[in-house]
Design an enzyme around this catalytic site. Structure first.
Site, PDB file in Angstrom:
ATOM      1  N   GLY A  87      31.664  68.568   1.872  1.00 34.44           N
ATOM      2  CA  GLY A  87      32.917  68.712   1.141  1.00 34.44           C
ATOM      3  C   GLY A  87      33.705  67.423   1.175  1.00 34.44           C
ATOM      4  O   GLY A  87      33.150  66.347   1.392  1.00 34.44           O
ATOM      5  N   SER A  88      35.015  67.543   1.008  1.00 31.07           N
ATOM      6  CA  SER A  88      35.857  66.356   0.903  1.00 31.07           C
ATOM      7  C   SER A  88      36.074  65.699   2.270  1.00 31.07           C
ATOM      8  O   SER A  88      35.945  66.351   3.317  1.00 31.07           O
ATOM      9  CB  SER A  88      37.199  66.745   0.300  1.00 31.07           C
ATOM     10  OG  SER A  88      37.848  67.640   1.181  1.00 31.07           O
ATOM     11  N   GLU A 129      28.959  65.819   5.577  1.00 35.09           N
ATOM     12  CA  GLU A 129      28.572  65.159   4.320  1.00 35.09           C
ATOM     13  C   GLU A 129      29.800  65.160   3.431  1.00 35.09           C
ATOM     14  O   GLU A 129      30.184  66.204   2.904  1.00 35.09           O
ATOM     15  CB  GLU A 129      27.420  65.929   3.651  1.00 35.09           C
ATOM     16  CG  GLU A 129      26.134  65.875   4.424  1.00 35.09           C
ATOM     17  CD  GLU A 129      25.539  64.476   4.489  1.00 35.09           C
ATOM     18  OE1 GLU A 129      25.975  63.599   3.716  1.00 35.09           O
ATOM     19  OE2 GLU A 129      24.647  64.261   5.317  1.00 35.09           O
ATOM     20  N   LEU A 130      30.417  64.001   3.250  1.00 32.69           N
ATOM     21  CA  LEU A 130      31.770  63.977   2.699  1.00 32.69           C
ATOM     22  C   LEU A 130      31.833  63.261   1.349  1.00 32.69           C
ATOM     23  O   LEU A 130      30.829  63.098   0.682  1.00 32.69           O
ATOM     24  CB  LEU A 130      32.703  63.336   3.733  1.00 32.69           C
ATOM     25  CG  LEU A 130      32.571  63.949   5.143  1.00 32.69           C
ATOM     26  CD1 LEU A 130      33.487  63.265   6.126  1.00 32.69           C
ATOM     27  CD2 LEU A 130      32.821  65.447   5.119  1.00 32.69           C
ATOM     28  N   GLY A 131      33.015  62.831   1.008  1.00 31.31           N
ATOM     29  CA  GLY A 131      33.239  62.256  -0.317  1.00 31.31           C
ATOM     30  C   GLY A 131      32.591  60.891  -0.484  1.00 31.31           C
ATOM     31  O   GLY A 131      32.012  60.335   0.446  1.00 31.31           O
ATOM     32  N   GLU A 184      38.424  58.504  -4.724  1.00 30.77           N
ATOM     33  CA  GLU A 184      37.353  59.282  -5.344  1.00 30.77           C
ATOM     34  C   GLU A 184      37.975  60.128  -6.460  1.00 30.77           C
ATOM     35  O   GLU A 184      38.869  60.928  -6.204  1.00 30.77           O
ATOM     36  CB  GLU A 184      36.703  60.201  -4.308  1.00 30.77           C
ATOM     37  CG  GLU A 184      35.564  61.022  -4.884  1.00 30.77           C
ATOM     38  CD  GLU A 184      35.005  62.051  -3.919  1.00 30.77           C
ATOM     39  OE1 GLU A 184      35.792  62.684  -3.188  1.00 30.77           O
ATOM     40  OE2 GLU A 184      33.777  62.242  -3.901  1.00 30.77           O
ATOM     41  N   VAL A 185      37.505  59.957  -7.710  1.00 31.03           N
ATOM     42  CA  VAL A 185      38.103  60.678  -8.844  1.00 31.03           C
ATOM     43  C   VAL A 185      37.512  62.090  -8.957  1.00 31.03           C
ATOM     44  O   VAL A 185      38.198  63.051  -9.234  1.00 31.03           O
ATOM     45  CB  VAL A 185      37.886  59.900 -10.162  1.00 31.03           C
ATOM     46  CG1 VAL A 185      38.464  60.682 -11.345  1.00 31.03           C
ATOM     47  CG2 VAL A 185      38.524  58.526 -10.074  1.00 31.03           C
TER      48      VAL A 185
END
Ligand code: NAD
Length: 486
Positions: A230-231, A252-254, A380-381
Site C-alpha cells: 500500500g501507500s 511494499e510501498l509507493g 507519487e501521483v
C-alpha cells in the site's frame, strides 16, 4: 458453472464459510458507472481477533499435511483461476475499473502465482551446516504460523495472491484483508478459489475492512508476519506497530519511478515505452513511470510524440472493450490527481496533453518543463500523468533521479545496454528494466523496493518467498547426551 454466487458473500466475511461481519457492510460499487454491484461485509477488530484465534488452531494441521498435498491444492487453485478466467476478469473490470487487457493480465499472473507456489512447496527448505562437534547441525525453514496480508485496491488480485499463495504453500494460515473497494475481485475470488481447491476451513480467511481491521491484524499476537502492500504513509504506521509488537513486516510501498531516455534512444519507441509506463491502468500502479527524465537533445521530439499518444488514447468504461484506460477508482483519488496537475501547471509546468476529466475518467496527461519541486514530480501521483524533465549530463540525470526517497523501479531506454547498467548502478532501485518501461511482474522474479518504497524484495521466486513466509530454525542432534563439567 460460476465460481460463486452473490448471495454467498453478500454482507459477509469469509472465515472458512461466509459469515455475517461484526463491522457491518458496505456497497460494492462500479467506478465506471457508479452502479451498486452488491454488498460486502466489513470486518472490525473483533472479527480479526476471532479469525486469528481460529487460524492459529487450523494452521497446526495444515503445516502437518504433506508438501504433496499442499502443492496439489495450489495447482488446483491455479487451474480454477484459469477455468473461471472470464468471470474473474469480469469482476476486475466491473469492480476494479481495470480495462480488458489489464484484467486478463492479472488473472494470468495470479494463476502463475499458484503454480509457482505449488513448486515452492517441494523445494529444499534447509541446509546442512558445518559444526565443530561430533553431531549433525542443520537449519530448516519452518512456517511462520499465521500470516496477515493487507492489500490495496489498485491491482487487487495479484497483490493479494502473491503473498497468500506462497504463504499457504509453505504451511502457514493466512488472514487476507483486501481494500473494501475491491472486496470481491481482491477478496471473495481468492476465498472461493482456495476453498474449492481444498484449503481447509480456517486456514485462509478473508476480512475486507479499513485501517481498523488492518491495525487489529498487525496487533494480534497470533499473527507473526505481516505482508503489507500500500501507500508509504500507511506502511510506515504498519511498520511502527509491527515493531512495537516485535513481529516481521514486509512492506511494499509507493513509488515515483524514473524512466530515463538517453540521447541515443530511438524516440518513437521511447515515446511508446513512456506512454505504456505512465498510462497503463490509469497510472494506478506502484511501478508506474512517475517521472520521465529525457536527454535535452531528444526531449522536444519525445514530448511531442508522447503528447500525441496521450491525445489518441480512448478513456472509457472498463466494461467497454475499446477503452485503453478505464476510470480512476474513486472521486477522492481523482481529485488528488487533478490537484497535483493543476498545482504543477500553476508552478510553471507546461500542459501538453490531458489535464481534464469527466466523472472518474481522467485524460492521460503530459507535463513538460517540470522541475524537481513541481508537485507532480516530487510526489507519487497514482494517476495517468507523465511529467517530463530534461537533463544534459549523466551526473545531472543521476541527481534528478535520486531527488526522491522512493526506489521501486527504474527504466532506461538506450541503444547501448551497458550505458543503462552504468546508470542503474548509480540509482538505488529494487527493480531495473533496461530498454523497457518501469511496470512489470512475474511470479518467478523477486519484487520489491528500497527506501520509501519498502523493505526490499519480498515476493516472487523461491528465495524471496521462503525468506518472507518462514522462520529459520537451527537444529543439532548427536548420538550421546552431552557431558559438562557441572
Ligand atoms: P493505502 O495505504 O491507503 O491502503 C492499502 C491497504 O492498507 C488497504 O487495505 C487499507 O485498508 C490498509 N490500511 C490503510 N491504513 C492502514 C493502517 N493504518 N493500518 C493497517 N492497514 C491500513 O494504499 P492505497 O491508496 O489503497 O494504494 C495505493 C498505494 O499503494 C500507492 O502508494 C501505491 O504505490 C502502493 N502500492 C505499492 C505496491 C508495491 O508492491 N510496492 C503495489 C501496489 C500499490
Amino acid at each position: 458453472m460460476s465460481l460463486f454466487a452473490a448471495e454467498e458473500y453478500t454482507s459477509a466475511v469469509f472465515t472458512g464459510a461466509w459469515t455475517p461481519a461484526s463491522g457491518g457492510d458496505a456497497e460494492v460499487v462500479s467506478p465506471s458507472s457508479g452502479a451498486v454491484l452488491g454488498r460486502t461485509g466489513i470486518a472490525d477488530a473483533q472479527d480479526v481477533r476471532e479469525a486469528a484465534a481460529r487460524a492459529a488452531t487450523a494452521q497446526r494441521d495444515w503445516a502437518a499435511t504433506s508438501f504433496e498435498e499442499r502443492a496439489a491444492v495450489m495447482r488446483r487453485a491455479g487451474d480454477l483461476l484459469e477455468a473461471h478466467q472470464e468471470e474473474v476478469v469480469g469482476w476486475l473490470r466491473r469492480e476494479g475499473g481495470a480495462a480488458a487487457g489489464m484484467a486478463g493480465f492479472q488473472v494470468h499472473v495470479a494463476a502463475g502465482e499458484c503454480f509457482e507456489a505449488a513448486a515452492l512447496a517441494s523445494q529444499p527448505h534447509g541446509e546442512i551446516l558445518r559444526t565443530a562437534k561430533p553431531r549433525l547441525s542443520f537449519s530448516r525453514q519452518v512456517p511462520a504460523g499465521v500470516v496477515g496480508v493487507i492489500a490495496p485496491f489498485n491491482v487487487p488480485l495479484i497483490l493479494g495472491i502473491r503473498s497468500v499463495a506462497p504463504a499457504l504453500a509453505l504451511g502457514n494460515a493466512v488472514l487476507l484483508k483486501p481494500d473494501p473497494r475491491t472486496a470481491i475481485c481482491g477478496g471473495a475470488v481468492l476465498a472461493e478459489v482456495f476453498r474449492q481447491a481444498g484449503v481447509p476451513e480456517g486456514v485462509l480467511q478473508v476480512l475486507p475492512g479499513g485501517a481498523e481491521a488492518g491495525q487489529a491484524l498487525v496487533a494480534d499476537p497470533h499473527v507473526r508476519v505481516i505482508s503489507f502492500t500500500g501507500s508509504t504513509p500507511a506502511g510506515r504506521k504498519v511498520g511502527e506497530a509491527a515493531a512495537r509488537h516485535l513481529k516481521r513486516a514486509h512492506l511494499e510501498l509507493g513509488g515515483n519511478s524514473p524512466l530515463v531516455v538517453l540521447d541515443d534512444a530511438a524516440v518513437d519507441q521511447a515515446a511508446s515505452i513512456g506512454a505504456w509506463g505512465s498510462f497503463l491502468h490509469q497510472g494506478q500502479i506502484c511501478m508506474t513511470a512517475g517521472r520521465h527524465l529525457v536527454h535535452e537533445s531528444v526531449a522536444d521530439a519525445y514530448v511531442e510524440r508522447l503528447a500525441a499518444k496521450a491525445d489518441a488514447l480512448t478513456v472509457g468504461s472498463a466494461e467497454d472493450d475499446g477503452a485503453a484506460l478505464g476510470p480512476i477508482i474513486d472521486a477522492g483519488q481523482r481529485d488528488r490527481i487533478h490537484h497535483l496537475v493543476t498545482s504543477s501547471v500553476a508552478s510553471g509546468a507546461q500542459l501538453r496533453a490531458g489535464g481534464t476529466y469527466q466523472d472518474l475518467y481522467y485524460r492521460p496527461t503530459v507535463l513538460d518543463r517540470v522541475a524537481p519541486d513541481t508537485p507532480a514530480y516530487a510526489e507519487e501521483v497514482f494517476g495517468p500523468v507523465a511529467p517530463v524533465v530534461r537533463f544534459s549530463s549523466v551526473d545531472e540525470l543521476v541527481e534528478l533521479a535520486n531527488s526522491t526517497e522512493y526506489g521501486l523501479s527504474l527504466g532506461v531506454v538506450t541503444t547501448n545496454p551497458m550505458r543503462g547498467m552504468e546508470i542503474a548502478d548509480r540509482i538505488p532501485s529494487g527493480i531495473v528494466h533496461i530498454n523497457d518501461q518501469t511496470v512489470d511482474d512475474e511470479a518467478v522474479a523477486p519484487f520489491g523496493g528500497v527506501g520509501f518504497s519498502g523493505t526490499g524484495a519480498r515476493f516472487g521466486g523461491t528465495r524471496a518467498n521462503l525468506e518472507a513466509f518462514t522462520e529459520t530454525q537451527w537444529i543439532t542432534m548427536q548420538a550421546d547426551p552431552a557431558r559438562y563439567p557441572f
